[in-house]
Enzyme design. Structure first.
Site, mmCIF file in Angstrom:
data_model
loop_
_atom_site.group_PDB
_atom_site.id
_atom_site.type_symbol
_atom_site.label_atom_id
_atom_site.label_comp_id
_atom_site.label_asym_id
_atom_site.label_seq_id
_atom_site.Cartn_x
_atom_site.Cartn_y
_atom_site.Cartn_z
ATOM 1 N N THR A 15 0.808 -1.221 0.000
ATOM 2 C CA THR A 15 0.000 0.000 0.000
ATOM 3 C C THR A 15 0.839 1.268 0.000
ATOM 4 O O THR A 15 0.473 2.259 -0.626
ATOM 5 C CB THR A 15 -0.897 -0.012 1.268
ATOM 6 O OG1 THR A 15 -1.706 -1.173 1.195
ATOM 7 C CG2 THR A 15 -1.781 1.205 1.343
ATOM 8 N N THR A 91 1.988 -4.727 4.354
ATOM 9 C CA THR A 91 1.903 -5.101 5.769
ATOM 10 C C THR A 91 1.446 -6.545 5.978
ATOM 11 O O THR A 91 1.752 -7.147 7.004
ATOM 12 C CB THR A 91 0.922 -4.174 6.518
ATOM 13 O OG1 THR A 91 -0.335 -4.197 5.842
ATOM 14 C CG2 THR A 91 1.454 -2.760 6.599
#
Ligand code: ASP
Length: 346
Positions: A15, A91
């Site tokens: 992201t 993540t």
């Protein structure tokens, strides 16, 4: 002012490196060689910040062993040229990658800081900028003798620095995405970055050459124990051909159903030479197979206790150990030992 500190910023995907397409509003990776233009504040450090972008960049759900090998090779090849490394990574599997690299990079004496973000760096409320800026500052930090403050593989996220192989992704929503439930944070970023030096791993003697390992064997199966699990399904899992180790995710301090069918199934795997490692499903605390009779019976049949190791560290440690050794005794002995700060030995 230019100082001589040099950092290699490695962008793998996730992201953090996304920008919203102004027309379709889709999130798209942006050209990372432009990072210094996107974030002119990075120039204020005065460090040399070189960038390397994976091509293609990946969502971290696509991380695999080849990816860890590429990343390890990149760090090894550039080890002498840089003071520290910052790895931008999605993540979702960051804890696995940080754990894997902690095992693959033996004798590490320079910081390798993984970071990412919950909101893309191109968004107004992004957490990516602070995560990136502080990670670079940490990767560049030295003590008064010129040694790195954190010569470890770490994750930095939302003002906290963690030992990578102690972390777990904890939330898919909040900015503080990671937890290190069984080990203190290594540094905290407030007005100053405060290093928790008592908990950072420093080499006994500086100057050992880095030893990178590329042989991993992923012949590992994870079985999460649940109430009501079916005997025939457990049987077929433990009988899976080709596995060399099973991580048994148990309850509490390492407990599992006490029925004979369960113990027989696990014993059968142990007897055919499969290593069975007991890891708790709890986020915090440790496996102690002497605490309850349900744990004791696992110990009796040859299950190895995983202590306070996370599943992420346990699985990557097994990949690493199975890749190095063929005899189970050595592997089991090393599973019980703290080799990279992943385990609290009691
Ligand atoms: N799916 C993304 C990834 O792990 C999520 C993120 O970057 O936070 O690559």
């Amino acid at each position: 002012m230019q100082d001589s500190t040099s950092i290699l910023l490695i962008y793998t995907g996730g992201t953090i490196g996304m920008k919203q397409d102004p027309v379709s509003f889709d999130l798209r990776p942006f050209d990372f060689s432009q990072i210094l233009e996107e974030m002119p504040e990075l120039k204020k450090f005065g460090y040399r910040i070189d960038t390397y972008s994976f091509d293609p960049v990946i969502d971290s759900s696509d991380v695999d062993i080849d990816f860890w090998i590429r990343l390890t090779r990149l760090i090894e090849e550039n080890y002498s040229r840089y003071d520290g490394f910052v790895v931008l990574h999605g993540t979702d599997t960051m804890s696995f990658s940080a754990s894997a690299l902690s095992f693959m990079l033996e004798n590490i004496e320079k910081p390798v800081i993984f970071t990412g973000s919950q909101l893309p760096i191109g968004m107004l409320r992004t957490d990516g900028k602070e995560n990136l800026i502080s990670s670079i500052e940490i990767a560049a930090s030295k003590d008064k003798d010129g040694h790195p403050m954190v010569p470890e593989v770490c994750i930095y996220f939302e003002s906290q620095l963690y030992r990578g192989n102690r972390t777990t992704k904890y939330t898919a929503e909040n900015f503080r995405a990671f937890r290190s439930a069984n080990y203190p944070v290594l540094a905290e970023a407030g007005i100053h970055i405060r290093f928790n030096t008592a908990f950072i791993r420093y080499p006994e003697q500086w100057g050992k050459p880095l030893k990178a390992t590329y042989r991993l064997d992923p012949s590992v199966l994870i079985i999460k124990v649940t109430p009501g699990m079916r005997q025939d399904i457990l049987q077929s899992l433990t009988d899976t051909p080709g596995i060399r180790a099973i991580i048994l995710e148990t309850y509490g301090s390492g407990n599992a159903p006490s029925g004979k069918w369960f113990t027989d199934c696990i014993k059968h795997a142990v007897d055919r030479g499969v290593i069975v490692l007991n890891i708790t499903q709890c986020l915090a605390g440790r496996v102690d197979m002497d605490a309850y009779s349900t744990g004791k019976s696992l110990k009796k049949i040859g299950v190895t206790g995983g202590g306070d190791c996370t599943t992420e560290a346990a699985v990557t440690k097994l990949f690493f150990l199975l890749g190095q050794y063929s005899d189970n005794e050595t592997i089991v002995n090393l599973l019980k030992k703290n080799i990279r700060g992943e385990l609290t030995e009691v």
